[in-house]
Design an enzyme around this catalytic site. Structure first.
Site, PDB file in Angstrom:
ATOM      1  N   ARG A 171     -26.986 -38.766 -13.144  1.00  0.00           N
ATOM      2  CA  ARG A 171     -25.906 -38.003 -13.752  1.00  0.00           C
ATOM      3  C   ARG A 171     -26.188 -36.506 -13.613  1.00  0.00           C
ATOM      4  O   ARG A 171     -27.360 -36.084 -13.632  1.00  0.00           O
ATOM      5  CB  ARG A 171     -25.850 -38.384 -15.235  1.00  0.00           C
ATOM      6  CG  ARG A 171     -24.745 -37.751 -16.060  1.00  0.00           C
ATOM      7  CD  ARG A 171     -23.391 -38.221 -15.666  1.00  0.00           C
ATOM      8  NE  ARG A 171     -22.403 -38.048 -16.731  1.00  0.00           N
ATOM      9  CZ  ARG A 171     -21.095 -38.159 -16.515  1.00  0.00           C
ATOM     10  NH1 ARG A 171     -20.625 -38.449 -15.318  1.00  0.00           N
ATOM     11  NH2 ARG A 171     -20.248 -38.033 -17.519  1.00  0.00           N
ATOM     12  N   THR A 202     -13.368 -41.215  -9.684  1.00  0.00           N
ATOM     13  CA  THR A 202     -14.659 -41.906  -9.575  1.00  0.00           C
ATOM     14  C   THR A 202     -14.529 -43.019  -8.545  1.00  0.00           C
ATOM     15  O   THR A 202     -13.433 -43.414  -8.193  1.00  0.00           O
ATOM     16  CB  THR A 202     -15.102 -42.465 -10.954  1.00  0.00           C
ATOM     17  OG1 THR A 202     -15.159 -41.411 -11.881  1.00  0.00           O
ATOM     18  CG2 THR A 202     -16.413 -43.174 -10.915  1.00  0.00           C
ATOM     19  N   THR A 245     -19.418 -40.097  -8.904  1.00  0.00           N
ATOM     20  CA  THR A 245     -18.171 -39.365  -9.099  1.00  0.00           C
ATOM     21  C   THR A 245     -18.390 -37.865  -9.033  1.00  0.00           C
ATOM     22  O   THR A 245     -19.521 -37.384  -9.197  1.00  0.00           O
ATOM     23  CB  THR A 245     -17.583 -39.722 -10.489  1.00  0.00           C
ATOM     24  OG1 THR A 245     -16.288 -39.135 -10.616  1.00  0.00           O
ATOM     25  CG2 THR A 245     -18.447 -39.216 -11.634  1.00  0.00           C
ATOM     26  N   ASP A 304     -16.817 -33.710 -19.232  1.00  0.00           N
ATOM     27  CA  ASP A 304     -17.183 -34.957 -19.929  1.00  0.00           C
ATOM     28  C   ASP A 304     -17.995 -34.698 -21.193  1.00  0.00           C
ATOM     29  O   ASP A 304     -18.225 -35.604 -21.982  1.00  0.00           O
ATOM     30  CB  ASP A 304     -17.957 -35.901 -18.998  1.00  0.00           C
ATOM     31  CG  ASP A 304     -17.017 -36.835 -18.243  1.00  0.00           C
ATOM     32  OD1 ASP A 304     -15.824 -36.877 -18.584  1.00  0.00           O
ATOM     33  OD2 ASP A 304     -17.484 -37.525 -17.321  1.00  0.00           O
ATOM     34  N   SER A 311     -20.937 -40.497 -20.220  1.00  0.00           N
ATOM     35  CA  SER A 311     -20.098 -41.080 -19.167  1.00  0.00           C
ATOM     36  C   SER A 311     -19.531 -42.414 -19.628  1.00  0.00           C
ATOM     37  O   SER A 311     -19.979 -42.993 -20.622  1.00  0.00           O
ATOM     38  CB  SER A 311     -20.967 -41.291 -17.928  1.00  0.00           C
ATOM     39  OG  SER A 311     -20.272 -42.032 -16.954  1.00  0.00           O
ATOM     40  N   SER A 312     -18.541 -42.902 -18.890  1.00  0.00           N
ATOM     41  CA  SER A 312     -18.051 -44.271 -19.101  1.00  0.00           C
ATOM     42  C   SER A 312     -18.374 -45.171 -17.914  1.00  0.00           C
ATOM     43  O   SER A 312     -17.933 -46.324 -17.870  1.00  0.00           O
ATOM     44  CB  SER A 312     -16.528 -44.264 -19.296  1.00  0.00           C
ATOM     45  OG  SER A 312     -16.169 -43.505 -20.418  1.00  0.00           O
ATOM     46  N   GLY A 325     -12.164 -45.022 -13.014  1.00  0.00           N
ATOM     47  CA  GLY A 325     -11.082 -45.055 -14.003  1.00  0.00           C
ATOM     48  C   GLY A 325     -11.387 -44.346 -15.302  1.00  0.00           C
ATOM     49  O   GLY A 325     -10.723 -44.597 -16.311  1.00  0.00           O
TER      50      GLY A 325
HETATM   51  N1  GLY Z   1     -16.522 -38.679 -15.163  1.00  0.00           N
HETATM   52  C1  GLY Z   1     -16.122 -39.901 -15.723  1.00  0.00           C
HETATM   53  C2  GLY Z   1     -17.229 -40.589 -16.431  1.00  0.00           C
HETATM   54  O1  GLY Z   1     -18.389 -40.319 -16.162  1.00  0.00           O
HETATM   55  O2  GLY Z   1     -16.976 -41.407 -17.273  1.00  0.00           O
END
Ligand code: GLY
Length: 570
Positions: free
Chosen positions: A106, A381, A399, A423, A452-453, A473
């Protein structure tokens, strides 16, 4: 009412194989059919990337080698989301040891980042600053991440794996319909910065279908990474170009930020759901914890009388999502900076949370936390999965956040930077581009990783590989992954049906159930509205790319019909 579970597992492998083969023979669109592969399979957002990964497997590479190539090739052919200027996560299984690991690459906040950096003197959010331009960028992690995968698990030379992408950028490739449309749709944004326009609209307009798209600067960057490894990016010539771009455009990333960046190996989130072992991404992605909460909240429910279209099921799914996303907003952030409660997946805690689901009708987000207005929500993403015959599995989501990231190409280096700073919770209660809100746990701090998701996930059954799954998404990633697992294991849909079935989504705030346009019948929607839900139609909820490994070892790969991805193998 919560009913008790009667476990139903997938249809027998043989039956699925017959269905899949029949479907394969009958279908015309070879991008979206289920196929079976004995030796290895790749599924990604772009046919050229998938094919490059399959060729690496055919040439003796393992799933990790193929993943490295797919990751770099996507940076060339899928510039909306494929990247070297962003970051991501991977959950991987090494076949020989059975060991499952999670890699966090990340982005980090630059050392000069501050909690209020996106606010004006009155404490109001400066519109667009966390999304567009140099300040929106976190320190990129992709190159370090792909190298860490290769260093630990790869078998072919790094240089060979990266050169495949460099050669493609150098010689160019024919733009396909999906990319041409995406570039045209974003043409105005891509002209926001002169360097970005030079790369993506070299003749003044974006490339059209069939046109050869050459990226000379990106090719040079990739050749340097191929030859020198991550040093080129974090300490060498690429770092110098990032540094000068930051100075020109008022960004915060410095040579020191780049030099100190590290991908981090982490323990995956592991939980049981029915008879499955699910391994997913730990913090700083919320993916594993939220996926675990949703599935475990639903686990005692007897879904056998229902289908994925049953309003009773959708209600319980939505209420479980509401609870899980409420916890996300309050409790989740980079664990190096925030004391995250350890019991978020404990059975006793989840039993208490489950009791908050009303027997009938709808729950209320305001009873369990604050609300917030909705802003537009992109679907960015990209996710790919790779499996091979030795039991190696890679599930990788990465992403640059928004489509084409922060819209800023690094001068002379040919690649876009991320806008991942969005984010973070840029102000408590103010939603990010996905409508997600947060507080202290996810506030901006120097060096911190934004929540993040992304939910790259591996599923094992009886200790053996079963699924390598994930999705793009934004906030909808987690619910998309959860629903495919539920469709497959609770509702006995085939893998293709499980992926392509319409999906619903709830994320606590805003207090609305998103459903895919035209996905559910009018009767189902009317029933949910009668229950009291606000319904909002959205184009798509995620874009799941998944590989399923049969008990026989045969692999099926499915690219979601929602985008023109591709699945292949040999
Ligand atoms: N940038 C979208 C996520 O990391 O959830």
């Amino acid at each position: 009412m919560i009913r008790h579970n009667t476990f139903r597992f997938k249809a027998p492998a043989g039956l699925l194989a017959v269905c899949g083969l029949l479907f394969g023979l009958l279908a015309c669109d070879n991008l979206h059919v289920t196929r079976f592969y004995e030796n290895g399979a790749v599924v990604s957002a772009a046919p050229i990337a998938t094919q490059a990964g399959v060729r690496v497997l055919e040439n003796g590479g393992n799933a990790f080698d193929a993943a490295v190539t797919v990751g770099f090739v996507l940076a060339v052919v899928d510039p909306e989301a494929g990247n070297i200027g962003g970051g991501g996560f991977a959950v991987m299984r090494q076949g020989s040891s059975g060991q499952i690991t999670a890699l966090d690459f990340r982005e980090t906040a630059p050392a000069a980042a501050a909690e209020t950096m996106f606010l004006d003197d009155s404490g109001n959010v400066i519109e667009g600053l966390s999304l567009i331009g140099a300040k929106a960028a976190g320190v990129p992690g992709t190159v370090a991440g792909l190298h860490a995968i290769w260093e630990r698990y790869g078998s072919l030379p790094w240089e060979d794996l990266v050169r495949i992408a460099a050669d493609l950028a150098d010689s160019g490739f024919a733009v396909d319909e999906r990319l041409a449309e995406s570039l045209a749709d974003n043409a105005d944004s891509l002209k926001r910065f002169p360097e970005t326009a030079r790369v993506f609209a070299p003749t003044g307009v974006t490339p059209t279908v069939g046109e050869k798209f050459v990226q000379t600067d990106l090719a040079q960057t990739l050749y340097q990474i191929a030859a020198e490894g991550p040093d080129a990016f974090y300490r060498g010539s690429v770092a110098a170009l990032i540094d000068s771009t930051m100075r020109v455009h008022g960004g915060l990333i410095t040579r020191e930020d780049l030099d100190s960046y590290e991908a981090i190996w982490r323990e995956p989130i592991h939980f049981r759901f029915d008879s499955l072992d699910i391994y997913s991404m730990p913090l700083p992605s919320s993916g594993g914890i939220v996926l675990g909460q949703i599935l475990k909240l639903l686990e005692p429910v007897d879904t056998s009388p229902w289908s994925p279209d049953s309003p009773e099921y959708i209600r319980l799914l939505v209420e479980s999502c509401r609870l899980a996303y409420a916890d996300r907003s309050a409790h989740l952030g980079d664990p190096a900076y925030y004391d995250v409660p350890s019991g978020l997946l404990d059975d006793s805690y989840l039993a208490q949370r489950r009791d908050l689901i009303p027997e009938k009708g709808i729950g209320s987000s305001s009873h369990i936390g604050p609300g917030a207005p909705l802003r537009s929500e992109p679907e960015e993403t990209t996710h790919f999965s790779v499996c091979d015959a030795d039991g190696n599995m890679v599930s990788l989501t990465y992403t640059i956040n928004g489509w084409y990231g922060n819209l800023l190409v690094v001068d002379g280096a040919g690649f876009l930077l991320n806008n991942e700073m969005d984010d973070f919770s840029i102000k408590p209660g103010v939603p990010n581009q996905f409508g997600l809100v947060g507080g202290d746990a996810n506030k901006i701090e120097p060096g911190k990783r934004m929540l993040s998701s992304m939910t790259p996930t591996l599923v094992l059954h009886n200790g053996q590989p079963f699924l390598a799954i994930g999705s793009p998404g934004g906030s909808k990633i987690i619910t998309a992954v959860a629903q495919v697992i539920l469709n497959l294991t609770r509702f006995n849909l085939t893998l293709t049906e499980s992926v392509n079935h319409p999906r619903a989504h709830h994320q606590w705030v805003p207090e609305v159930v998103r459903v895919e346009q035209g996905g559910y019948s009018v009767a189902v929607i009317q029933r949910l509205i009668r229950e009291g839900y606000d319904i909002e139609e959205v184009k798509a909820i995620g874009n799941v790319n998944v590989i399923m490994v049969e008990e026989t070892g045969m692999m099926q790969a499915v690219a979601d019909r929602r985008r023109a991805g591709s699945a292949s193998g040999y």
